[in-house]
Design a protein around this motif. Sequence first.
Motif, PDB file in Angstrom:
ATOM      1  N   GLY A  21       0.873  -1.166   0.000  1.00 19.74           N
ATOM      2  CA  GLY A  21       0.000   0.000   0.000  1.00 19.74           C
ATOM      3  C   GLY A  21       0.909   1.213   0.000  1.00 19.74           C
ATOM      4  O   GLY A  21       1.805   1.335  -0.813  1.00 19.74           O
ATOM      5  N   SER A  22       0.731   2.083   0.949  1.00 18.62           N
ATOM      6  CA  SER A  22       1.611   3.246   1.040  1.00 18.62           C
ATOM      7  C   SER A  22       2.570   3.130   2.225  1.00 18.62           C
ATOM      8  O   SER A  22       3.295   4.066   2.528  1.00 18.62           O
ATOM      9  CB  SER A  22       0.776   4.518   1.173  1.00 18.62           C
ATOM     10  N   ARG A  23       2.586   1.967   2.873  1.00 19.47           N
ATOM     11  CA  ARG A  23       3.424   1.780   4.063  1.00 19.47           C
ATOM     12  C   ARG A  23       4.723   1.068   3.713  1.00 19.47           C
ATOM     13  O   ARG A  23       4.712   0.055   3.019  1.00 19.47           O
ATOM     14  CB  ARG A  23       2.658   0.990   5.109  1.00 19.47           C
ATOM     15  N   PRO A  24       5.852   1.566   4.204  1.00 20.78           N
ATOM     16  CA  PRO A  24       7.132   0.913   3.912  1.00 20.78           C
ATOM     17  C   PRO A  24       7.253  -0.425   4.640  1.00 20.78           C
ATOM     18  O   PRO A  24       6.716  -0.604   5.731  1.00 20.78           O
ATOM     19  CB  PRO A  24       8.169   1.904   4.448  1.00 20.78           C
ATOM     20  N   ILE A  25       7.950  -1.360   4.010  1.00 26.99           N
ATOM     21  CA  ILE A  25       8.258  -2.638   4.649  1.00 26.99           C
ATOM     22  C   ILE A  25       9.548  -2.437   5.438  1.00 26.99           C
ATOM     23  O   ILE A  25      10.555  -2.000   4.886  1.00 26.99           O
ATOM     24  CB  ILE A  25       8.445  -3.756   3.609  1.00 26.99           C
ATOM     25  N   LEU A  26       9.503  -2.745   6.711  1.00 28.12           N
ATOM     26  CA  LEU A  26      10.665  -2.590   7.575  1.00 28.12           C
ATOM     27  C   LEU A  26      11.070  -3.936   8.149  1.00 28.12           C
ATOM     28  O   LEU A  26      10.214  -4.708   8.575  1.00 28.12           O
ATOM     29  CB  LEU A  26      10.353  -1.640   8.731  1.00 28.12           C
ATOM     30  N   VAL A  27      12.352  -4.203   8.166  1.00 30.63           N
ATOM     31  CA  VAL A  27      12.889  -5.398   8.801  1.00 30.63           C
ATOM     32  C   VAL A  27      13.667  -4.918  10.017  1.00 30.63           C
ATOM     33  O   VAL A  27      14.538  -4.064   9.906  1.00 30.63           O
ATOM     34  CB  VAL A  27      13.816  -6.181   7.851  1.00 30.63           C
ATOM     35  N   ARG A  28      13.319  -5.474  11.181  1.00 31.99           N
ATOM     36  CA  ARG A  28      14.002  -5.085  12.414  1.00 31.99           C
ATOM     37  C   ARG A  28      14.575  -6.312  13.087  1.00 31.99           C
ATOM     38  O   ARG A  28      13.973  -7.386  13.060  1.00 31.99           O
ATOM     39  CB  ARG A  28      13.017  -4.421  13.372  1.00 31.99           C
TER      40      ARG A  28
END
Length: 121
Positions: A21-28
């Motif tokens: 969508g408009s949300r970034p994919i983040l890996v933590r």
Amino acid sequence: VIGADELAAELGRIVSGRTVGSRPILVRVLRESELGTPVHLLFIGGYDSARVGRMVRAAANALLVVTECDGGLQLGSAINFRIVDERVRFDVALDAAERNGIKLSSRLLTVANRVQKGAQQ
């Protein structure tokens, strides 16, 4: 990702700049003390089933838990990776996914090594 820092780094490179969508994919990278942190997907690395089981139980705020240890599904994981005939395969526990409102696609289920439909002892 917890217990697999190299995997987290590689996933971070793969998803860099990508969005859903408009949300970034983040890996933590998480530490065991951060297991209560709400996340969409939690990968727990390692093969020590006692340690993994403890972390799965502590990860109540994760929508989808993925593991890679023997008996991962029995520990509460929804997806568990394992080596079968020198290839990476995965098993799926539908009840663990559905418990958190996750509907796994039929395409994913057709390539799973094994699909577990109910609670296993």
